[in-house]
Design a protein around this motif. Structure first.
Motif, PDB file in Angstrom:
ATOM      1  N   ASN A  67       0.878  -1.228  -0.045  1.00  0.00           N
ATOM      2  CA  ASN A  67       0.121   0.079  -0.272  1.00  0.00           C
ATOM      3  C   ASN A  67       0.783   1.245  -0.060  1.00  0.00           C
ATOM      4  N   GLN A 111      -0.469   4.345  -1.953  1.00  0.00           N
ATOM      5  CA  GLN A 111      -1.763   4.836  -1.627  1.00  0.00           C
ATOM      6  C   GLN A 111      -1.697   5.972  -0.822  1.00  0.00           C
ATOM      7  N   ILE A 112      -0.657   6.178   0.008  1.00  0.00           N
ATOM      8  CA  ILE A 112      -0.545   7.419   0.885  1.00  0.00           C
ATOM      9  C   ILE A 112      -0.965   8.715  -0.037  1.00  0.00           C
ATOM     10  N   TRP A 113      -0.575   8.856  -1.335  1.00  0.00           N
ATOM     11  CA  TRP A 113      -0.528   9.893  -2.186  1.00  0.00           C
ATOM     12  C   TRP A 113      -1.968  10.255  -2.134  1.00  0.00           C
ATOM     13  N   TYR A 114      -2.976   9.335  -2.011  1.00  0.00           N
ATOM     14  CA  TYR A 114      -4.537   9.631  -2.193  1.00  0.00           C
ATOM     15  C   TYR A 114      -4.847  10.416  -1.130  1.00  0.00           C
ATOM     16  N   ILE A 115      -4.196  10.660   0.030  1.00  0.00           N
ATOM     17  CA  ILE A 115      -4.582  11.470   0.924  1.00  0.00           C
ATOM     18  C   ILE A 115      -4.556  12.845   0.483  1.00  0.00           C
ATOM     19  N   GLY A 116      -3.470  13.328  -0.558  1.00  0.00           N
ATOM     20  CA  GLY A 116      -3.233  14.549  -0.856  1.00  0.00           C
ATOM     21  C   GLY A 116      -4.565  15.111  -1.580  1.00  0.00           C
ATOM     22  N   TYR A 117      -5.243  14.068  -2.212  1.00  0.00           N
ATOM     23  CA  TYR A 117      -6.507  14.606  -3.100  1.00  0.00           C
ATOM     24  C   TYR A 117      -7.675  14.928  -1.735  1.00  0.00           C
ATOM     25  N   ILE A 118      -7.744  14.156  -0.630  1.00  0.00           N
ATOM     26  CA  ILE A 118      -8.344  14.579   0.501  1.00  0.00           C
ATOM     27  C   ILE A 118      -7.927  16.088   0.829  1.00  0.00           C
ATOM     28  N   VAL A 119      -6.951  16.084   1.077  1.00  0.00           N
ATOM     29  CA  VAL A 119      -6.319  17.380   1.840  1.00  0.00           C
ATOM     30  C   VAL A 119      -6.625  18.475   1.036  1.00  0.00           C
ATOM     31  N   SER A 120      -6.484  18.234  -0.547  1.00  0.00           N
ATOM     32  CA  SER A 120      -6.722  19.370  -1.442  1.00  0.00           C
ATOM     33  C   SER A 120      -8.378  19.737  -1.488  1.00  0.00           C
ATOM     34  N   SER A 160       0.509  15.269  -5.297  1.00  0.00           N
ATOM     35  CA  SER A 160      -0.225  14.033  -5.276  1.00  0.00           C
ATOM     36  C   SER A 160      -0.340  13.400  -6.635  1.00  0.00           C
TER      37      SER A 160
END
Length: 131
Positions: A3, A6-15, A46
């Motif tokens: 995984n 998959q940590i980079w998907y957190i960037g979408y949430i933060v954005s 991200s």
């Protein structure tokens, strides 16, 4: 390690969270501009990293080009030279801030210069343990 990407998907949430903050709150214009710049940086990093990971996984030629030892060495040397110039520019900025009697910015930039060697030591230690 499966995984890891998959940590980079957190960037979408933060954005998304930053956009909501900009739209919902009534911050001054400069704060909104700062949040918009932060949104752009977080989203951009991200998104590029996610695309890079997908291309490494799916495109054999891209993976060979990215993982080539010669290119890796060139990137490392370029990063070291860039870091050296960045430190010099931060030092010049600190001196300029002191000359202009901007004490708080001088302290902040000087602290960044002082923290850089500590970060270098920590990252080097972590990378040595991984290898």
């Amino acid at each position: 390690m499966k995984n890891k990407g998959q940590i980079w998907y957190i960037g979408y949430i933060v954005s998304l969270f930053l956009i909501v903050i900009i739209l919902v709150t009534d911050f001054p214009k400069m704060v909104d501009i700062g949040l918009a710049i932060l949104f752009s940086a977080v989203f951009g990093v991200s998104h590029v990293q996610i695309l890079h990971d997908k291309m490494i996984k799916n495109d054999a030629d891209y993976k060979i080009n990215v993982m080539d030892e010669r290119i890796i060495i060139i990137k490392e040397k370029a990063g070291n030279i860039t870091n050296m110039f960045n430190t010099i520019l931060l030092g010049v900025a600190t001196v300029i801030f002191i000359c202009l009697d901007y004490i708080i910015p001088a302290i902040i930039v000087g602290s960044i210069i002082a923290i850089q060697p500590i970060i270098l030591i920590i990252i080097s230690s972590v990378l040595e343990k991984k290898m």
